[in-house]
Design an enzyme around this catalytic site. Structure first.
Site, short mmCIF file in Angstrom:
data_model
loop_
_atom_site.label_atom_id
_atom_site.label_comp_id
_atom_site.label_asym_id
_atom_site.label_seq_id
_atom_site.Cartn_x
_atom_site.Cartn_y
_atom_site.Cartn_z
N CYS A 142 -23.88 -8.81 -4.00
CA CYS A 142 -22.99 -7.80 -4.35
C CYS A 142 -23.06 -7.40 -5.70
O CYS A 142 -22.72 -8.56 -6.59
CB CYS A 142 -21.73 -8.13 -3.74
SG CYS A 142 -20.54 -6.70 -4.09
N CYS A 179 -20.21 -13.34 -3.73
CA CYS A 179 -21.25 -12.71 -2.65
C CYS A 179 -22.70 -12.43 -3.29
O CYS A 179 -22.61 -11.64 -4.21
CB CYS A 179 -20.90 -11.63 -2.04
SG CYS A 179 -19.16 -11.92 -1.36
N CYS A 221 -14.77 6.30 5.32
CA CYS A 221 -14.49 5.01 5.12
C CYS A 221 -14.09 4.68 3.62
O CYS A 221 -14.81 5.16 2.46
CB CYS A 221 -15.58 3.90 5.43
SG CYS A 221 -16.26 4.58 7.24
N CYS A 233 -14.44 -3.34 12.83
CA CYS A 233 -15.74 -2.71 12.32
C CYS A 233 -16.28 -4.04 11.63
O CYS A 233 -16.07 -4.52 10.50
CB CYS A 233 -15.48 -1.55 11.36
SG CYS A 233 -17.22 -1.06 10.71
N CYS A 280 -11.16 4.61 7.97
CA CYS A 280 -11.65 3.04 7.86
C CYS A 280 -11.29 2.86 6.61
O CYS A 280 -11.57 3.49 5.41
CB CYS A 280 -12.83 3.03 8.23
SG CYS A 280 -13.75 1.31 8.38
N CYS A 292 -14.93 -7.90 -9.11
CA CYS A 292 -14.30 -8.66 -7.91
C CYS A 292 -14.82 -10.07 -8.06
O CYS A 292 -15.72 -10.54 -8.38
CB CYS A 292 -15.28 -8.44 -6.43
SG CYS A 292 -14.63 -9.47 -4.88
N ARG A 350 -24.05 0.98 13.86
CA ARG A 350 -24.14 1.90 12.71
C ARG A 350 -25.31 1.48 11.74
O ARG A 350 -25.24 0.34 11.16
CB ARG A 350 -22.89 2.02 11.90
CG ARG A 350 -21.67 2.31 12.62
CD ARG A 350 -20.39 2.62 11.89
NE ARG A 350 -19.19 2.67 12.67
CZ ARG A 350 -19.06 3.98 13.21
NH1 ARG A 350 -19.52 5.13 13.17
NH2 ARG A 350 -17.71 3.85 14.01
#
Length: 312
Positions: free
Chosen positions: A55, A52, A92, A184, A124, A48, A256
């Site tokens: 991550c 971040c 998900c 979400c 999701c 990616c 969650r």
């Protein structure tokens, strides 16, 4: 609009009073002793371009994360069927993209959504920023929810991510809501933020219009190689406070208990459930980080007298 001052007052209550208020509200709006089981599949891993800091899937950091392109449909179907057999009602699918792609990859995700929805599960997806036309296509395919977390407060956000703005995140959330897909949206604690940042995040979430139907509360899972890889684990009572405040502010939402559960005892998780958490992500792995096993979660549910929340 709920004021920042009101959220601050709720959050700073004595913990036992806060949990009591949250549980009282929980009982008015949610089934008692029922927790939804969700499973999160990493349908495309690594490489990616975002930065971040939490991550391991960022291409910028030397982590040992496995990298692979979008999984074949048959493999995703197999994972969804296995999750359903274990009692999961929500499947998900996470893909490490900066923004949802166009072309063949997007069409393949559409097919995955249609298949999961056709199995009678909630579907999701989380795959980065989303345009209005893409959101509409996903809605037509039967997508239940789109996950796009704010991660932290607008104030602390630049310390964590520089390749995408807070406004970008809010725009995607708006596109999702306008397509009629459930939002979400939650955040991560334990990234070096202040208590004020946590309160600001909850304030922003509570003032989204419409309010998110699903609010994941994550504890940072430090991964070696990322800039936050050496941070100490967050105090579990911070999670309890986050869950309880979220439950009071968003009584109809599914709150969650997400990443970081592998470092929580059954007793600490029980306190989170008491504070209003009514969903967990179950499977041996949560994207790239460890998670309690299916059996550990079943044992915990049996010990606490919790039942798996069925779809209405």
């Amino acid at each position: 609009m709920i004021s920042l001052e009101s959220v601050t007052q709720i959050y700073h209550q004595p913990l036992l009073s806060l949990v009591f208020e949250a549980q009282s509200i929980h009982r008015q709006y949610q089934p008692i002793d029922a927790v939804q089981i969700c499973t999160l599949s990493n349908i495309k891993s690594g490489r990616c371009p975002e930065d971040c800091k939490y991550c391991p899937q960022s291409a910028r950091y030397p982590t040992a994360v496995e990298e692979y392109p979008l999984l074949p449909l048959a493999e995703v179907i197999s994972q969804a069927q296995a999750a359903k057999q274990q009692g999961a009602t929500r499947f998900c699918m996470g893909a490490a993209w900066r923004n949802a792609p166009d072309g063949e990859d997007f069409e393949r995700v559409i097919e995955m959504v249609e298949t999961v929805a056709g199995m009678g599960m909630e579907a999701c997806v989380t795959m980065g920023m989303l345009r209005p036309d893409q959101a509409q296509r996903l809605a037509q395919a039967g997508l239940t929810a789109y996950n796009h977390n704010l991660d932290t407060s607008a104030s602390f956000y630049p310390e964590i991510i520089s390749t995408r703005t807070y406004r970008d995140r809010l725009d995607t959330i708006k596109n999702v809501a306008e397509a009629g897909i459930q939002v979400c949206c939650g955040g991560i604690v334990g990234m070096g933020e202040t208590e004020g940042d946590r309160i600001e995040l909850l304030h922003t979430l509570a003032n989204l219009n419409p309010k998110p139907e699903s609010v994941p509360i994550n504890a940072l899972a430090p991964v070696t190689g990322t800039p936050l890889g050496d941070l100490a684990p967050i105090d579990p009572l911070v999670l309890v406070r986050m869950v309880a405040t979220a439950r009071i502010l968003m009584p109809r939402a599914m709150v969650r208990l997400s990443a970081g559960r592998d470092r929580l005892s059954a007793s600490e998780q029980a306190l989170c459930f008491l504070a209003g958490a009514n969903s967990i992500f179950a499977s041996d792995k949560l994207l790239t980080t460890t998670n309690p096993s299916w059996q550990e979660d079943k044992d915990m549910f049996a010990k606490l007298g919790i039942v798996s929340k069925e779809l209405v």
